[in-house]
Scaffold this motif. Structure first.
Motif, PDB file in Angstrom:
ATOM      1  N   ALA A 130       0.869  -1.172   0.000  1.00 34.26           N
ATOM      2  CA  ALA A 130       0.000   0.000   0.000  1.00 34.26           C
ATOM      3  C   ALA A 130       0.909   1.226   0.000  1.00 34.26           C
ATOM      4  O   ALA A 130       1.615   1.469   0.975  1.00 34.26           O
ATOM      5  CB  ALA A 130      -0.905  -0.004   1.219  1.00 34.26           C
ATOM      6  N   LEU A 131       0.920   1.952  -1.104  1.00 33.98           N
ATOM      7  CA  LEU A 131       1.761   3.142  -1.248  1.00 33.98           C
ATOM      8  C   LEU A 131       0.915   4.359  -0.917  1.00 33.98           C
ATOM      9  O   LEU A 131       0.017   4.739  -1.670  1.00 33.98           O
ATOM     10  CB  LEU A 131       2.320   3.228  -2.666  1.00 33.98           C
ATOM     11  CG  LEU A 131       3.237   4.411  -2.984  1.00 33.98           C
ATOM     12  CD1 LEU A 131       4.449   4.444  -2.058  1.00 33.98           C
ATOM     13  CD2 LEU A 131       3.693   4.361  -4.442  1.00 33.98           C
ATOM     14  N   LEU A 132       1.204   4.969   0.224  1.00 31.09           N
ATOM     15  CA  LEU A 132       0.296   5.948   0.815  1.00 31.09           C
ATOM     16  C   LEU A 132       0.917   7.342   0.809  1.00 31.09           C
ATOM     17  O   LEU A 132       2.073   7.508   1.204  1.00 31.09           O
ATOM     18  CB  LEU A 132      -0.014   5.495   2.246  1.00 31.09           C
ATOM     19  CG  LEU A 132      -1.060   6.220   3.078  1.00 31.09           C
ATOM     20  CD1 LEU A 132      -1.707   5.237   4.039  1.00 31.09           C
ATOM     21  CD2 LEU A 132      -0.412   7.354   3.860  1.00 31.09           C
ATOM     22  N   GLY A 133       0.157   8.325   0.344  1.00 26.26           N
ATOM     23  CA  GLY A 133       0.648   9.698   0.323  1.00 26.26           C
ATOM     24  C   GLY A 133      -0.259  10.593  -0.505  1.00 26.26           C
ATOM     25  O   GLY A 133      -1.318  10.169  -0.970  1.00 26.26           O
ATOM     26  N   TYR A 134       0.156  11.845  -0.694  1.00 26.92           N
ATOM     27  CA  TYR A 134      -0.589  12.762  -1.553  1.00 26.92           C
ATOM     28  C   TYR A 134      -0.352  12.381  -3.014  1.00 26.92           C
ATOM     29  O   TYR A 134       0.745  11.954  -3.388  1.00 26.92           O
ATOM     30  CB  TYR A 134      -0.145  14.206  -1.339  1.00 26.92           C
ATOM     31  CG  TYR A 134      -0.296  14.728   0.073  1.00 26.92           C
ATOM     32  CD1 TYR A 134      -1.382  14.364   0.865  1.00 26.92           C
ATOM     33  CD2 TYR A 134       0.648  15.599   0.611  1.00 26.92           C
ATOM     34  CE1 TYR A 134      -1.521  14.842   2.156  1.00 26.92           C
ATOM     35  CE2 TYR A 134       0.513  16.088   1.907  1.00 26.92           C
ATOM     36  CZ  TYR A 134      -0.570  15.699   2.673  1.00 26.92           C
ATOM     37  OH  TYR A 134      -0.693  16.176   3.944  1.00 26.92           O
ATOM     38  N   VAL A 135      -1.366  12.549  -3.840  1.00 28.67           N
ATOM     39  CA  VAL A 135      -1.223  12.260  -5.268  1.00 28.67           C
ATOM     40  C   VAL A 135      -1.427  13.558  -6.038  1.00 28.67           C
ATOM     41  O   VAL A 135      -2.461  13.791  -6.656  1.00 28.67           O
ATOM     42  CB  VAL A 135      -2.210  11.167  -5.725  1.00 28.67           C
ATOM     43  CG1 VAL A 135      -1.928  10.774  -7.179  1.00 28.67           C
ATOM     44  CG2 VAL A 135      -2.123   9.943  -4.832  1.00 28.67           C
ATOM     45  N   GLN A 136      -0.411  14.420  -5.958  1.00 31.50           N
ATOM     46  CA  GLN A 136      -0.440  15.682  -6.694  1.00 31.50           C
ATOM     47  C   GLN A 136       0.115  15.495  -8.100  1.00 31.50           C
ATOM     48  O   GLN A 136      -0.388  16.069  -9.064  1.00 31.50           O
ATOM     49  CB  GLN A 136       0.372  16.738  -5.942  1.00 31.50           C
ATOM     50  CG  GLN A 136      -0.163  17.050  -4.556  1.00 31.50           C
ATOM     51  CD  GLN A 136       0.828  17.821  -3.712  1.00 31.50           C
ATOM     52  OE1 GLN A 136       2.036  17.767  -3.954  1.00 31.50           O
ATOM     53  NE2 GLN A 136       0.343  18.526  -2.705  1.00 31.50           N
ATOM     54  N   ASN A 137       1.177  14.701  -8.204  1.00 33.18           N
ATOM     55  CA  ASN A 137       1.784  14.391  -9.497  1.00 33.18           C
ATOM     56  C   ASN A 137       1.803  12.875  -9.663  1.00 33.18           C
ATOM     57  O   ASN A 137       1.987  12.127  -8.705  1.00 33.18           O
ATOM     58  CB  ASN A 137       3.206  14.951  -9.561  1.00 33.18           C
ATOM     59  CG  ASN A 137       3.218  16.470  -9.565  1.00 33.18           C
ATOM     60  OD1 ASN A 137       2.881  17.101 -10.554  1.00 33.18           O
ATOM     61  ND2 ASN A 137       3.596  17.062  -8.435  1.00 33.18           N
ATOM     62  N   ARG A 138       1.630  12.436 -10.885  1.00 31.88           N
ATOM     63  CA  ARG A 138       1.486  11.013 -11.167  1.00 31.88           C
ATOM     64  C   ARG A 138       2.762  10.245 -10.843  1.00 31.88           C
ATOM     65  O   ARG A 138       3.842  10.630 -11.289  1.00 31.88           O
ATOM     66  CB  ARG A 138       1.138  10.830 -12.653  1.00 31.88           C
ATOM     67  CG  ARG A 138       0.879   9.403 -13.085  1.00 31.88           C
ATOM     68  CD  ARG A 138       0.364   9.370 -14.518  1.00 31.88           C
ATOM     69  NE  ARG A 138       1.314   9.946 -15.444  1.00 31.88           N
ATOM     70  CZ  ARG A 138       2.305   9.271 -16.029  1.00 31.88           C
ATOM     71  NH1 ARG A 138       2.487   7.988 -15.766  1.00 31.88           N
ATOM     72  NH2 ARG A 138       3.118   9.884 -16.860  1.00 31.88           N
TER      73      ARG A 138
END
Length: 450
Positions: A51-59
């Motif tokens: 599970a790669l967790l974080g903000y998704v601002q850039n792809r």
């Protein structure tokens, strides 16, 4: 009632078991966190569910998105908390982020390990530790730098927030089960000042950071020429498809680099306080003067990639410059195009000065993976990566950088000279790639189980 609900949800997840699952977390933009993406890909390669967790601002990189073993888990980004004094805003932000992160963690399947990036560690270290404590998961902190030293750039070393952040990192950092760090200097500092034992996992280039074949260089330059003036051809040749740096013959299809082409200099940045790009701009002013005075130097295209809070400020400075022989552009590149551009460039420049003096610039690691020589600004532990006069040059101010650019580009593009020898040294060095280094250092911590 809320506490009881959280308890039941936690207990349900805890009972589910976490064998083979790992949460890779960063309280930041996943698209601009390449090392954490590399961790996720390495874990997936060894059969772990990630599970790669974080903000998704850039792809994130397409390899991450295509992996059947990796699930991207977005964390909602905070907006609109600009109410009251700055201290109140900061405290409110930390509290809201704590709730968001805990809520997001509770929604994933229980992992065996939580691999967390620091910085930012406030509040993510405490939240990840609390979730791991209840789950029975082990916490691994990957120390890229210290959050409190980054805060000190804008607040000063003795600001109360900076002192609290330092106390926080020291306290909660000790609660981790394992620790990774990016330099030996940081490993020693963690032990001396924090009493934290860590293992050095140097940043290494991923396999796709390599020299770019000429055909792919041309395709990339033609793509960039659609949006950025410096990549457009200086003269139109009706018998060839051309960019500023390459030409494809209309009959044979062969790609060549034309005589008299400009040199391509590249730098990348997050446009933050720890990189002073006025140093590069002043060096370019001197370079322009060298040409005006008769030095046999090529025209220069300077590409500075990245996003960040100071980008508009530096773009304002760039617009005030009036060069005849230098062009500057500041694009944001797709994840797949960035390695291709590094592998096509003639020289890299790094202006990263570590806030702690203990981390190394990943951009230089990637440049070396592409066999791209580098001029890098001096700081305390840079010698662990850049070997002066062997794979690049180290400078201390704009004047020294300007003289280095003059020396490296004199009589360009002749194959003799320092620039060529640096590139050959990088080709011969055959440094370890990320996967090999990760398997040697991190995999044993996880029990080597596929």
């Amino acid at each position: 009632a809320v506490a009881a609900l959280l308890f039941l949800l936690l207990w349900r997840r805890r009972r589910a078991g976490g064998a083979g699952r790992v949460c890779v977390a960063v309280l930041g933009d996943l698209g601009r966190s390449p090392r954490m993406q590399y961790h996720a890909l390495a874990l997936a390669r060894h059969g772990r569910e990630v599970a790669l967790l974080g903000y998704v601002q850039n792809r994130p990189h397409r390899d991450v998105l295509r992996s059947e073993k990796i699930r991207v888990v977005p964390v909602a980004e905070l907006r609109g908390l600009r109410v009251g004094p700055k201290l109140f805003q900061y405290v409110l932000k930390v509290l809201v982020q704590s709730v968001q992160l805990l809520y997001t963690l509770l929604r994933i399947d229980q992992p065996s390990y939580v691999l967390l990036q620091n910085p930012p560690g406030l509040p993510s270290i405490a939240v990840a530790w609390a979730a791991g404590l209840f789950w029975g998961s082990k916490l691994i902190i990957d120390w890229h730098n210290y959050g409190y030293t980054i805060m000190s750039l804008s607040h000063g070393r003795n600001h109360p927030l900076v002192l609290i952040a330092k106390w926080y990192e020291k306290l909660f950092g000790r609660l981790s089960d394992y620790n990774l760090c990016v330099t030996d200097a940081m490993r020693k500092d963690l032990w001396v000042n924090f009493k934290i034992k860590a293992v050095t996992l140097y940043d290494k280039p991923a396999s796709y950071f390599k020299e770019t074949p000429l055909d792919l260089q041309h395709d990339l330059f033609m793509k960039l020429a659609k949006d950025y003036e410096p990549f457009k051809p200086r003269a139109v040749n009706p018998s060839a498809e051309g960019s500023a740096f390459t030409q494809r013959d209309g009959k044979s299809g062969n790609v060549v680099k034309p005589r008299g082409r400009p040199a391509l200099l590249i730098s990348s940045t997050s446009w933050t306080e720890d990189e002073d790009f006025s140093v590069l701009l002043r060096a370019l002013e001197d370079y322009e003067r060298f040409i005006t005075e008769g030095a046999k130097l090529p025209a220069l295209v300077c590409v500075i990639t990245g996003k960040g809070p100071l980008k508009d400020y530096y773009n304002g400075l760039i617009q005030k410059l009036h060069f005849r022989h230098i062009q500057i552009c500041t694009p944001w590149l797709e994840a797949e195009d960035y390695p291709l551009l590094l592998g096509s460039a003639d020289l890299g420049v790094c202006l990263h000065k570590s806030s702690s003096g203990l981390d190394l610039p990943m951009k230089v690691v990637d440049m070396f993976g592409c066999c791209l020589p580098v001029c890098a600004i001096h700081f305390e532990c840079l010698h662990e990566l850049v070997k002066h006069n062997e794979n690049g040059l180290i400078f201390r101010d704009s004047k020294e950088l300007a003289e280095q650019l003059k020396m490296l580009f004199l009589e360009f593009p002749a194959v003799e000279g320092k620039l060529h020898s640096f590139r050959e040294n990088l080709r011969v060095s055959r440094q370890l790639r990320w996967d090999q280094s990760w398997d040697q250092i991190v995999l044993p911590l996880l029990g080597n189980k596929e």
